[in-house]
Design a protein around this motif. Structure first.
Motif, PDB file in Angstrom:
ATOM      1  N   VAL A 112       0.776  -1.361  -0.061  1.00  0.00           N
ATOM      2  CA  VAL A 112       0.093  -0.158   0.040  1.00  0.00           C
ATOM      3  C   VAL A 112       0.788   1.443   0.106  1.00  0.00           C
ATOM      4  N   THR A 113       0.301   2.192  -0.542  1.00  0.00           N
ATOM      5  CA  THR A 113       0.997   3.814  -0.493  1.00  0.00           C
ATOM      6  C   THR A 113       0.463   4.402   0.674  1.00  0.00           C
ATOM      7  N   GLY A 114       1.328   5.639   0.690  1.00  0.00           N
ATOM      8  CA  GLY A 114       0.882   6.726   1.716  1.00  0.00           C
ATOM      9  C   GLY A 114       0.763   6.373   3.066  1.00  0.00           C
ATOM     10  N   GLU A 115       1.357   5.491   3.875  1.00  0.00           N
ATOM     11  CA  GLU A 115       1.604   4.951   4.949  1.00  0.00           C
ATOM     12  C   GLU A 115       2.283   6.276   5.952  1.00  0.00           C
ATOM     13  N   GLU A 116       3.331   6.399   5.287  1.00  0.00           N
ATOM     14  CA  GLU A 116       4.026   7.602   5.941  1.00  0.00           C
ATOM     15  C   GLU A 116       3.262   9.244   6.120  1.00  0.00           C
ATOM     16  N   MET A 117       2.312   8.979   5.047  1.00  0.00           N
ATOM     17  CA  MET A 117       1.428  10.259   4.924  1.00  0.00           C
ATOM     18  C   MET A 117       0.444  10.338   5.829  1.00  0.00           C
ATOM     19  N   GLY A 118       0.096   9.082   6.533  1.00  0.00           N
ATOM     20  CA  GLY A 118      -1.085   9.080   7.417  1.00  0.00           C
ATOM     21  C   GLY A 118      -1.890   7.700   7.223  1.00  0.00           C
ATOM     22  N   LEU A 119      -1.188   6.474   6.791  1.00  0.00           N
ATOM     23  CA  LEU A 119      -1.930   5.386   6.486  1.00  0.00           C
ATOM     24  C   LEU A 119      -3.229   5.638   5.493  1.00  0.00           C
ATOM     25  N   LEU A 120      -2.481   6.120   4.187  1.00  0.00           N
ATOM     26  CA  LEU A 120      -3.652   6.648   3.329  1.00  0.00           C
ATOM     27  C   LEU A 120      -3.945   5.493   2.515  1.00  0.00           C
ATOM     28  N   GLY A 121      -2.950   4.822   1.979  1.00  0.00           N
ATOM     29  CA  GLY A 121      -3.421   3.807   0.931  1.00  0.00           C
ATOM     30  C   GLY A 121      -4.110   2.740   1.679  1.00  0.00           C
ATOM     31  N   SER A 122      -3.839   2.230   2.970  1.00  0.00           N
ATOM     32  CA  SER A 122      -4.563   1.077   3.642  1.00  0.00           C
ATOM     33  C   SER A 122      -5.950   1.694   4.004  1.00  0.00           C
ATOM     34  N   THR A 123      -6.076   3.011   4.489  1.00  0.00           N
ATOM     35  CA  THR A 123      -7.440   3.648   4.362  1.00  0.00           C
ATOM     36  C   THR A 123      -8.209   3.539   3.298  1.00  0.00           C
ATOM     37  N   TYR A 124      -7.801   3.794   1.952  1.00  0.00           N
ATOM     38  CA  TYR A 124      -8.508   3.794   0.935  1.00  0.00           C
ATOM     39  C   TYR A 124      -8.749   2.141   0.820  1.00  0.00           C
TER      40      TYR A 124
END
Length: 546
Positions: free
Chosen positions: A372-384
């Motif tokens: 998943v993408t964007g974990e370092e940005m705030g768990l964003l890929g997993s959120t999606y």
């Protein structure tokens, strides 16, 4: 969460059947396949993903795309099926970076004609609003302690106060008798905002944990295809018009002006005694916002199960593919390679995908491998992925997350973050016993690790999840691995020095890979879905009917 999904999850909780075997037995084919996990293969994955050519794998950059392409190639070579959109391995994830412009103003109104303007960037900062380019808000204040509403735990900061159309003032924390995972979830910013919104508040002011405020260089969130923002991180709804952080001095002054004794109030909150009260002040704020939008990708592969009915259910492995990109130089190096964080976790999942693809007898349930993408940005890929999964939401039975396993010493014991809340603790124990590993409690509860990685995105959707981390056991019997990890973290964590030339124990990576595979394999084989423990905070907060 929608009602049909809640009902399905409740049925899973109420089903009774054969428990997981305490002594794990697997067939010869699977046992021999476990031995094909090679430390040198893990090292090769890490070496590529943490190479300077990828420039820190920041989403939206060519370096991240190189990581995506590598993962897709590995899935194809292993014979893993595509599980993304349009029969591909990719799930597009729309990311927005929002900025609060420097024109932001905030004033405390202490009474008629008593308006005190605070200094932007020194006394306070305002988080950007992700959907409204210009905000003007004025509302009365209510102190709500730690901003926690947990009646099932006999604690509720919102009891007895009306915060409708008001701005709540919060001192972030949790009662000292809360379990570490419960405290971490309670203090999670998204949880705080949702709780405030659910009680009718239009804004939140939080006292800075560090005592200071620092300029926000953009805040990230994920967007749905219709353009609406996901409730994640610092954004919960367009109805929440203000999220502001005050420095310690200004925050304490705010309470003292309301005749609140900060020493007494903070001690009361720590002891589990709410101290909520309306405040005589109001706040007015005005600010504007600008946005940057990009598209990144989750990379998702699938191994289809063998049971005619259960193959339509899924166990999901996750590991984040991204890191921090290029940033402030440290010792002459500005590329934040993220070898441990999280090229190592991705490497383990790539090898797990090979194990599943090579299994002669596939497990009953299907398995998704999601990078998943964007974990370092705030768990964003997993959120999606958790909110807009590539399979029916109700078909996901468990998430097993891999994030920075910290492979710097022999793996002799593990901590299964979150497993104590569900029946997932049983396959963890069985797999650990099979591999002669100990299972321990969290040695670093103050790190709040349970809510800081991608498993938490699934937990918030009511899906049992866990995250395997190292335990404390060491070969010399001192059993103080956490001290070595702390020393490592001070030099390497989120630093350019976390590259493939650093300290690694890839034999530990082999054991870690085998363990995570055996956990998911048991879940995929068991006829019963994993279930939340009825007394779990997460079961009561997310699933159990009110």
């Amino acid at each position: 969460m929608n009602k049909p999904l809640i009902l399905i999850l409740l049925l899973g909780v109420l089903r009774i059947g054969t428990p997981y075997a305490q002594n794990l037995k697997i067939n010869k084919n699977t046992a021999s396949l476990l031995q094909t996990v090679k430390p040198e293969n893990l090292q090769a994955h890490v070496t590529f993903l943490a190479d300077d050519r990828l420039k820190g794998r920041l989403p939206g950059t060519p370096g991240y795309q190189m990581a995506v392409d590598y993962a897709v190639e590995q899935f194809k070579a292993a014979g893993v099926e595509p599980a993304g959109e349009n029969n591909s391995y990719l799930q597009p994830v729309r990311l927005r970076k929002a900025f609060t412009n420097k024109d932001a103003t905030l004033a405390v109104i202490n009474g008629p004609g008593k308006e005190e303007a605070l200094r932007n960037g020194k006394d306070f900062i305002i988080y950007p609003h992700f959907e409204n380019p210009a905000i003007h808000v004025q509302a009365a204040l209510v102190f709500v302690g730690s901003g926690i509403s947990a009646p099932d735990l006999n604690y509720d900061d919102y009891a007895g106060v009306d915060v409708t159309n008001k701005i709540v003032v919060i001192r972030r924390g949790a009662p000292q008798n809360f379990l570490s995972s419960v405290a971490a979830s309670s203090m999670n910013l998204t949880t705080i905002l949702k709780t405030a919104l659910d009680h009718g508040a239009v804004g939140v002011i939080i006292g800075s944990a560090s005592g200071q405020v620092h300029e926000l260089k953009g805040v990230n969130d994920v967007r749905f295809p219709d353009g609406k923002m996901a409730p994640s991180g610092s954004y919960i709804s367009d109805k929440m018009q203000l999220l502001s952080l005050f420095n310690r001095t200004r925050f304490n002054q705010l309470l003292q002006q309301a005749n609140l004794d900060t020493t007494r109030v903070f001690a009361s909150l720590k002891a589990g005694k709410p101290a909520s009260t309306p405040m005589p002040q109001a706040v007015k704020a005005a600010y504007t916002n600008t946005y940057q939008d990009i598209i990144s990708y989750n990379v998702i592969g699938k191994i289809t199960g063998s049971d005619a009915a259960l193959k339509s259910e899924y166990v999901v492995h996750t590991a984040h593919l991204d890191h921090l990109g290029i940033s402030t130089p440290v010792k002459g190096d500005s590329i934040y390679n993220g070898a441990h964080d999280n090229a190592s976790g991705v490497a383990c999942l790539l090898e797990i995908s090979k194990l599943y693809a090579q299994l002669k007898d596939k497990p009953k349930r299907s398995v998704l491998i999601a990078l998943v993408t964007g974990e370092e940005m705030g768990l964003l890929g997993s959120t999606y992925l958790a909110m807009r999964p590539v399979v029916p939401a109700a078909s996901i039975v468990a998430n097993i997350n891999t994030d920075m396993p910290t492979l710097i010493a022999p793996l002799l014991s593990v901590v299964a973050l979150g497993a104590e809340h569900s029946s997932l603790s049983k396959p963890v124990q069985a797999a650990a016993t099979y591999l002669h590993l100990g299972v321990e409690g969290d040695p670093e509860p103050e790190q709040n690790r349970f809510v800081r990685s991608d498993q938490y995105s699934f937990v918030k959707q009511g899906i049992p999840a866990l995250h395997i981390k190292y335990g404390n056991k060491t070969p010399d019997g001192a059993n103080n691995l956490n001290k070595k990890v702390q020393q490592w973290r001070e030099t390497y964590y989120h630093q350019p020095q976390d590259d493939s030339n650093g300290l690694f124990d890839f034999n530990a990576g082999k054991v870690y890979t085998q363990l995570n595979f055996l956990i998911s394999y048991q879940v995929a084989q068991n006829a019963l879905r994993p279930t939340w423990n009825p007394d779990s905070y997460f079961f009561k907060a997310l699933i159990s009917p009110k």
